[in-house]
Design a protein around this motif. Structure first.
Motif, short mmCIF file in Angstrom:
data_model
loop_
_atom_site.label_atom_id
_atom_site.label_comp_id
_atom_site.label_asym_id
_atom_site.label_seq_id
_atom_site.Cartn_x
_atom_site.Cartn_y
_atom_site.Cartn_z
N ALA A 1 10.16 -10.08 2.74
CA ALA A 1 11.46 -9.55 3.02
C ALA A 1 11.53 -9.16 4.52
CB ALA A 1 12.06 -8.65 2.23
N GLN A 2 10.39 -8.46 4.84
CA GLN A 2 10.18 -7.69 6.19
C GLN A 2 9.50 -8.64 7.15
OE1 GLN A 2 9.27 -6.20 3.49
NE2 GLN A 2 10.97 -4.59 3.26
N GLY A 3 8.86 -9.64 6.67
CA GLY A 3 8.04 -10.70 7.41
C GLY A 3 6.96 -10.01 8.17
N GLU A 4 6.18 -8.87 7.41
CA GLU A 4 5.07 -8.15 7.79
C GLU A 4 3.88 -8.20 7.25
OE1 GLU A 4 6.36 -3.74 7.46
OE2 GLU A 4 8.12 -4.15 8.84
N LEU A 5 2.73 -8.25 7.63
CA LEU A 5 1.47 -8.39 7.09
C LEU A 5 0.78 -7.01 7.19
CD1 LEU A 5 -0.40 -11.58 8.52
CD2 LEU A 5 0.24 -11.19 6.25
N GLU A 6 0.31 -6.48 6.04
CA GLU A 6 -0.47 -5.30 6.07
C GLU A 6 -2.15 -5.53 5.72
OE1 GLU A 6 1.83 -1.30 5.92
OE2 GLU A 6 2.22 -2.52 4.05
N PHE A 7 -2.99 -4.88 6.14
CA PHE A 7 -4.40 -5.07 5.87
C PHE A 7 -4.46 -4.36 4.45
CE2 PHE A 7 -9.09 -3.82 6.35
CZ PHE A 7 -9.42 -4.89 6.47
#
Lengths: 118, 154
Positions: A36-42
């Motif tokens: 939904a946010q288009g974010e990647l997190e480790f």
């Protein structure tokens, strides 16, 4: 040289399917994608803003990195010993892992099967 | 754009099904003698030559379905299907995701055992790997089609 390296490919495949099962079951994602946010997190992160998080890419990455390590280690095994290992283990391991996924996901199907049998 | 990608995904999957099914039948049930019959000719092709095309199609199809379309399904269609309390289709789609990932992971071994010259002792492993990948592709195609009939991506 290339032929020697290529003998690690079946090992990679067998290790990948086992590590993928482990990564999925224990949610060991190398990264988390928030569509939904288009974010990647480790690593594994909780969902954000009420939208679901996607761990599938992270599970694949975890399994691929782990399988590369296992395949690299397998290259240290002498050719003479490696030739003794039956290559049929790769498909057999894959079938066992597929059956394990059916078992792990049974909760999605059992109510429907119960309704059909009723 | 999503509809165009979904169509491309479906068409590529159909081509992949054709290739992997052909290779699987040729590997499990090779033609013993040349014949004019359709099934004999179908089984008599040099199935080893399909390997690289199958790998390329599989990887492109996995990229389109898994990277470009899957996030749209995850935040749209899946939530709708869950709200409709259709648990079995959600579970089937999860199985499709896992089976195809396993098939993706098997591709290096599949390439290794199908590279030429073919090793006669590896014939059983070749048959098994091809059958597993064919099963995953067929399962993915049918479940994807079924899910799209319940709730498409739009």
């Amino acid at each position: 040289m290339v032929m020697n390296l290529s003998r690690a490919l079946p090992v990679f495949s067998a290790a990948f399917v086992v590590l993928y099962l482990a990564a999925t079951h224990f949610n060991l994602a190398l990264f988390t994608y928030h569509p939904a946010q288009g974010e990647l997190e480790f690593l594994t992160r909780p969902p954000k803003g009420g939208a679901p998080a996607m761990y599938w890419y992270g599970w694949i990455a975890t399994a691929a990195v782990g399988a590369c390590v296992v395949a690299a280690i397998s290259l240290a095994v002498p050719d003479r010993l490696a030739a003794r290992v039956w290559p049929g283990w790769t498909p057999i391991i894959a079938v066992v892992v597929m059956l394990a996924f059916v078992y792990l996901l049974r909760g999605w199907f059992l109510p429907s099967i119960g309704l059909i049998l009723k | 754009m999503t509809t165009a990608l979904l169509l491309f995904h479906g068409l590529l999957s159909a081509a992949l099904i054709g290739a992997i099914t052909h290779q699987m039948l040729g590997a499990w049930w090779p033609a013993r003698a040349a014949s004019g019959a359709f099934f004999s000719r179908f089984r008599a092709v040099n199935v080893a030559s399909y390997t690289n095309a199958i790998i390329v199609m599989f990887v492109i199809d996995a990229f389109v379905g898994g990277v470009l379309l899957y996030p749209i399904y995850r935040i749209g269609a899946r939530l709708v299907i869950e709200n409709m309390r259709l648990r079995a289709p959600v579970g089937l789609f999860d199985l499709k995701e896992h089976f195809l990932t396993i098939a993706l992971g098997l591709l290096p071994a599949y390439w290794y055992f199908w590279r030429r010259p073919l090793v006669a002792e590896h014939a059983t492993v070749r048959k098994l790997l091809t059958a597993i990948i064919a099963f995953a592709v067929w399962f993915g195609f049918l479940v994807g089609h079924f899910t799209n009939n319940i709730r498409g991506l739009w």
